[in-house]
Design an enzyme around this catalytic site. Sequence first.
Site, PDB file in Angstrom:
ATOM      1  CG  ASP A  68      -1.793  -1.243   1.287  1.00  0.00           C
ATOM      2  OD1 ASP A  68      -2.237  -1.715   0.231  1.00  0.00           O
ATOM      3  OD2 ASP A  68      -1.961  -1.782   2.396  1.00  0.00           O
TER       4      ASP A  68
ATOM      5  CD  GLN B 237       0.731  -8.536  -2.761  1.00  0.00           C
ATOM      6  OE1 GLN B 237       1.503  -9.162  -3.457  1.00  0.00           O
ATOM      7  NE2 GLN B 237      -0.516  -8.349  -3.109  1.00  0.00           N
TER       8      GLN B 237
ATOM      9  CE  LYS C 200       3.361  -1.987  -4.569  1.00  0.00           C
ATOM     10  NZ  LYS C 200       2.812  -1.826  -3.212  1.00  0.00           N
TER      11      LYS C 200
ATOM     12  N   GLY D  41      -4.259  -4.202  -4.528  1.00  0.00           N
ATOM     13  CA  GLY D  41      -5.252  -3.214  -4.939  1.00  0.00           C
ATOM     14  C   GLY D  41      -4.532  -1.928  -5.236  1.00  0.00           C
ATOM     15  CG  HIS D  42      -1.677  -1.329  -7.733  1.00  0.00           C
ATOM     16  ND1 HIS D  42      -0.798  -1.807  -8.675  1.00  0.00           N
ATOM     17  CD2 HIS D  42      -1.186  -1.704  -6.541  1.00  0.00           C
ATOM     18  CE1 HIS D  42       0.181  -2.452  -8.057  1.00  0.00           C
ATOM     19  NE2 HIS D  42      -0.043  -2.403  -6.774  1.00  0.00           N
TER      20      HIS D  42
HETATM   21  P1  IMP Z   1      -2.597 -12.779   1.325  1.00  0.00           P
HETATM   22  O1  IMP Z   1      -1.657 -12.161   0.346  1.00  0.00           O
HETATM   23  O2  IMP Z   1      -4.053 -12.512   1.019  1.00  0.00           O
HETATM   24  O3  IMP Z   1      -2.298 -14.208   1.579  1.00  0.00           O
HETATM   25  O4  IMP Z   1      -2.360 -12.042   2.743  1.00  0.00           O
HETATM   26  C1  IMP Z   1      -1.158 -12.217   3.487  1.00  0.00           C
HETATM   27  C2  IMP Z   1      -0.758 -10.926   4.193  1.00  0.00           C
HETATM   28  O5  IMP Z   1      -0.366  -9.961   3.214  1.00  0.00           O
HETATM   29  C3  IMP Z   1      -1.882 -10.252   4.991  1.00  0.00           C
HETATM   30  O6  IMP Z   1      -1.329  -9.611   6.125  1.00  0.00           O
HETATM   31  C4  IMP Z   1      -2.429  -9.224   4.040  1.00  0.00           C
HETATM   32  O7  IMP Z   1      -3.062  -8.153   4.711  1.00  0.00           O
HETATM   33  C5  IMP Z   1      -1.146  -8.785   3.351  1.00  0.00           C
HETATM   34  N1  IMP Z   1      -1.391  -8.258   1.997  1.00  0.00           N
HETATM   35  C6  IMP Z   1      -1.659  -8.963   0.884  1.00  0.00           C
HETATM   36  N2  IMP Z   1      -1.808  -8.149  -0.174  1.00  0.00           N
HETATM   37  C7  IMP Z   1      -1.608  -6.898   0.297  1.00  0.00           C
HETATM   38  C8  IMP Z   1      -1.589  -5.601  -0.335  1.00  0.00           C
HETATM   39  O8  IMP Z   1      -1.762  -5.445  -1.544  1.00  0.00           O
HETATM   40  N3  IMP Z   1      -1.341  -4.563   0.492  1.00  0.00           N
HETATM   41  C9  IMP Z   1      -1.082  -4.700   1.818  1.00  0.00           C
HETATM   42  N4  IMP Z   1      -1.081  -5.880   2.445  1.00  0.00           N
HETATM   43  C10 IMP Z   1      -1.335  -6.971   1.674  1.00  0.00           C
END
Ligand code: IMP
Length: 430
Positions: free
Chosen positions: A13, A225, A16, A40-41
């Site tokens: 977040d 991420q 980017k 999510g961009h």
């Molecule tokens: P997953 O990627 O859904 O398996 O989540 C694993 C961890 O990564 C969790 O703590 C999510 O909140 C975090 N996470 C996954 N995608 C994002 C993102 O795009 N932004 C921030 N945190 C993320």
Amino acid sequence: MPGTCVIGLQWGDEAKGKLVDLLTSRFEVVVRYQGGANAGHTVVVGDKTYKLHHVPSGILTRGVVNVVTPGVVINPPTILREIDSLMAQGVEVGSNLMLSDRAHVVFPWHIAEDKVMDQATGGENIGTTLRGIGPCYRDKVGRAHAIRLGDMLRPDFAQRVEHIVAAKNKLLIGIGSQAEALDAVAIVDEYSSYARRLKPYVAETTHFLLDAVETGKNLLFEGAQGSLLDIDHGTFPYVTSSNASGVGVSGGSGVPGRWIGKVIGVAKGYTTRVGGGPFPTELDDAVGQRIRDLGREYGTTTGRPRRCGWFDAVAVRYAARLSGIDCISLMMMDVLSQLDEIRICTAYEIDGQRTDRFPSHCDDLRRVKPVYETFAGWQTDVTGVRVYGDLPEAARRYIDRVSELVGKPVEIVSVGPDRAQTMFTGSMAV
Ligand code: IMP
């Protein structure tokens, strides 16, 4: 050198998407190489806001080819909704979007598994986005129960789904997560219709990208991420299931590191984190809430409130080294403008010892005491500033200190969500 990468230096977040959108006019191809619909961009262009999950932010710039490579996991109904919504907003989506036939597909059983497995750490929940990302990557590595995008267009697709659903039903019913069995026939019907709609975009992307770099095309790699969520080098197990730091670029895309010429690390002027896991500079108080409100720190994908805290230079320096960055893009500086006092964590104290090394184990990271340096706030609205030198002196001092602590120059500063609210200096100057 044809390849430039944009990599998050925190826990995701970092805005980017905005940066990639701004840079795309300098590139011919934009590449998404890891993650999936967990990302999510948000990109704001004039009075329009676009929310992207799989599709590279380059889709908003005409003439740019957007490539989703084998390292990404694709959720068909989500990407189709994304494409429909882009088209409804007048964005062209056609031959400018390529989806790798090697990319793995998220199915309903992955989402069901994500819901039960998130509690399986035995301690704090990972707090996944519940998008089935981890279970899909797990099946990719396990191989026997994996389906790739190209497989959905082959004659044995129905047979493969039936075989997998039989095994998944035993698992899901066995662990008590599912009262009713998944219906293989219904899933085949639904996913075959998605496959028909996605077919025009499905392509062999690896040769395409290798041809592109070998013929001198300029590529922009868009990380999802952030580095601290990297499966191998992040705050395991509170991480995502792909290589979200710079190390993931080659593995996910198939483009060797020798073609990468520049890496831009993106960080906010403060820190946020969604989901579980240690967060040394977290502010569980009114200041944290103020940052959340000012920065509208709620998840693009899940709407969850983000945890907020001070800038952690120990963590960002680690991420910057790991991702091999050349320069920093410092985002959301307008949010800090309204605080009386701002802090940067310059070191950690653990068992009475001071260190600037980011620990490898979460339990150690939970025990660290941040050492802070305090700065007076500048309390001036900077959203209208367009030239770096016009920023208040206190803001420039803060930025200089970030550069010094991370060990790389800040060459991009963002003071708001719009394209125009961005300043480029040094090697990034236009
Ligand atoms: P997953 O990627 O859904 O398996 O989540 C694993 C961890 O990564 C969790 O703590 C999510 O909140 C975090 N996470 C996954 N995608 C994002 C993102 O795009 N932004 C921030 N945190 C993320």
